[in-house]
Design a protein around this motif. Structure first.
Motif, short mmCIF file in Angstrom:
data_model
loop_
_atom_site.label_atom_id
_atom_site.label_comp_id
_atom_site.label_asym_id
_atom_site.label_seq_id
_atom_site.Cartn_x
_atom_site.Cartn_y
_atom_site.Cartn_z
N THR A 182 13.57 0.28 -14.56
CA THR A 182 12.28 -0.34 -14.28
C THR A 182 11.19 0.69 -14.52
OG1 THR A 182 12.39 0.29 -11.94
CG2 THR A 182 13.13 -1.92 -12.50
N VAL A 183 10.10 0.25 -15.13
CA VAL A 183 8.96 1.16 -15.28
C VAL A 183 8.17 1.11 -13.98
CG1 VAL A 183 6.76 1.56 -16.46
CG2 VAL A 183 8.81 1.02 -17.78
N LYS A 184 7.94 2.29 -13.42
CA LYS A 184 7.14 2.40 -12.21
C LYS A 184 5.93 3.27 -12.49
CE LYS A 184 10.79 1.46 -8.90
NZ LYS A 184 11.59 1.94 -7.76
N VAL A 185 4.83 2.93 -11.84
CA VAL A 185 3.59 3.70 -11.99
C VAL A 185 3.24 4.28 -10.63
CG1 VAL A 185 1.15 3.60 -12.62
CG2 VAL A 185 2.81 2.23 -13.87
N GLY A 186 3.00 5.58 -10.61
CA GLY A 186 2.66 6.26 -9.36
C GLY A 186 1.24 6.76 -9.37
N THR A 187 0.61 6.74 -8.21
CA THR A 187 -0.74 7.31 -8.04
C THR A 187 -0.67 8.37 -6.95
OG1 THR A 187 -1.69 5.16 -8.59
CG2 THR A 187 -3.16 6.76 -7.58
N ARG A 188 -1.24 9.53 -7.23
CA ARG A 188 -1.19 10.62 -6.24
C ARG A 188 -2.34 10.46 -5.25
NH1 ARG A 188 1.56 15.45 -6.42
NH2 ARG A 188 0.79 17.08 -5.06
N GLN A 189 -1.99 10.29 -4.00
CA GLN A 189 -2.99 10.13 -2.94
C GLN A 189 -2.58 10.98 -1.74
OE1 GLN A 189 -2.79 5.83 -2.86
NE2 GLN A 189 -4.74 5.65 -3.91
N ASN A 190 -3.53 11.81 -1.29
CA ASN A 190 -3.26 12.72 -0.16
C ASN A 190 -2.01 13.57 -0.41
OD1 ASN A 190 -5.46 11.61 1.30
ND2 ASN A 190 -4.17 9.90 1.90
N GLY A 191 -1.89 14.01 -1.67
CA GLY A 191 -0.79 14.93 -2.02
C GLY A 191 0.55 14.27 -2.24
N ARG A 192 0.64 12.95 -2.06
CA ARG A 192 1.91 12.25 -2.26
C ARG A 192 1.76 11.20 -3.36
NH1 ARG A 192 5.55 12.54 1.99
NH2 ARG A 192 6.39 10.49 1.48
N ILE A 193 2.86 10.87 -4.03
CA ILE A 193 2.80 9.84 -5.07
C ILE A 193 3.29 8.51 -4.50
CG2 ILE A 193 3.66 9.12 -7.33
CD1 ILE A 193 3.78 12.03 -8.15
N ALA A 194 2.42 7.51 -4.55
CA ALA A 194 2.78 6.16 -4.13
C ALA A 194 3.15 5.36 -5.38
CB ALA A 194 1.60 5.51 -3.40
N TRP A 195 4.37 4.79 -5.38
CA TRP A 195 4.90 4.11 -6.56
C TRP A 195 4.79 2.60 -6.45
CZ3 TRP A 195 6.34 6.86 -10.78
CH2 TRP A 195 6.62 8.23 -10.61
N ARG A 196 4.60 1.95 -7.59
CA ARG A 196 4.67 0.49 -7.62
C ARG A 196 5.44 0.06 -8.86
NH1 ARG A 196 0.86 -1.31 -11.38
NH2 ARG A 196 -0.80 0.19 -11.83
N PHE A 197 6.16 -1.05 -8.71
CA PHE A 197 6.92 -1.62 -9.82
C PHE A 197 5.96 -2.17 -10.87
CE2 PHE A 197 8.41 -5.57 -11.77
CZ PHE A 197 9.56 -5.15 -12.43
N SER A 198 6.27 -1.95 -12.15
CA SER A 198 5.43 -2.50 -13.21
C SER A 198 6.18 -3.55 -14.03
CB SER A 198 4.89 -1.38 -14.10
OG SER A 198 3.88 -1.85 -14.94
N PHE A 199 7.33 -3.17 -14.62
CA PHE A 199 8.12 -4.14 -15.40
C PHE A 199 9.49 -3.53 -15.69
CE2 PHE A 199 5.79 -1.44 -18.29
CZ PHE A 199 6.66 -1.18 -19.34
#
Length: 217
Positions: A182-199
């Motif tokens: 699965t392709v996941k996209v992460g965003t770095r917030q407060n020093g941590r990466i929050a991931w979400r499913f993309s496709f």
């Protein structure tokens, strides 16, 4: 219009647009960059097929749909600095260079890297730089990065690479679990990466991105 220009238009019309990728910078870049220039000579006829294209053992150029949807999810902007991990012969770096300010194309296979450098120069891509080194280590001296795009499978994201993402920066990769991906996209917030499913998509796991396996006697 040359045969490759026709195939490029068909790739965008039949593989990219139907995947809900409609942002002009992505469409423009994928219509402009000569994909056939970034594959081994004997694979040119297959350059625009809708499948991963083998560049070297365990290394592929991601299929157009997968790469376009990753770009769509990353939403690369004109002032941004991008780290392209596992850039192969430079196609992904060339496309990203159309959309970003600067691209650092990281490749650990020396023959791929030197050829990528030659192709990018020949194709007139002036804002992408090829670096040779272990993919899992990233390229910290040029970071941190607004965007990191990983051109292959990931079982476990190396911490050294994750640390090179700016606050609010984005990263996309094909997360592999066995044969499923699965392709996941992460965003770095407060020093941590929050991931979400993309496709859903699959790719061979890149060297250094394997899950560490603990052996028990």
């Amino acid at each position: 219009m040359s045969v490759y220009e026709t195939r490029r238009t068909m790739m965008v019309d039949n593989q990219v647009r139907p995947s809900d990728v409609t942002k002009f910078p992505i469409i423009d870049a994928m219509l402009t960059v000569r994909r056939e220039a970034y594959v081994p000579d004997d694979k040119r006829e297959a350059a625009y097929l809708g499948e991963n294209l083998t560049l070297a053992p365990g290394r592929v150029m991601l299929e157009p749909r997968t790469f376009a949807k990753m770009l769509d999810a990353l939403d690369v902007g004109p002032g941004e600095m991008v780290l392209d991990v596992g850039s192969g012969l430079g196609y992904s770096a060339a496309v990203l260079a159309h959309m970003a300010d600067t691209v650092i194309a990281l490749e650990e296979d020396e023959s791929l890297a030197s050829e990528a450098e030659a192709i990018l120069s020949r194709e007139g891509v002036m804002n992408a730089v090829v670096l040779t080194g272990p993919l899992a280590e990233g390229a910290a001296k040029h970071g941190p990065y607004d965007v990191i795009c990983v051109q292959g499978g990931v079982e476990e994201l190396p911490e050294a690479l994750a640390d090179q993402l700016k606050e609010d920066g984005r990263i996309a990769c094909v997360m592999m679990e066995g044969s499923l991906g699965t392709v996941k996209v992460g965003t770095r917030q407060n020093g941590r990466i929050a991931w979400r499913f993309s496709f859903n998509a699959t790719a061979p796991v890149l060297p250094g991105f394997e899950k560490s396996r603990d052996f028990a006697l």
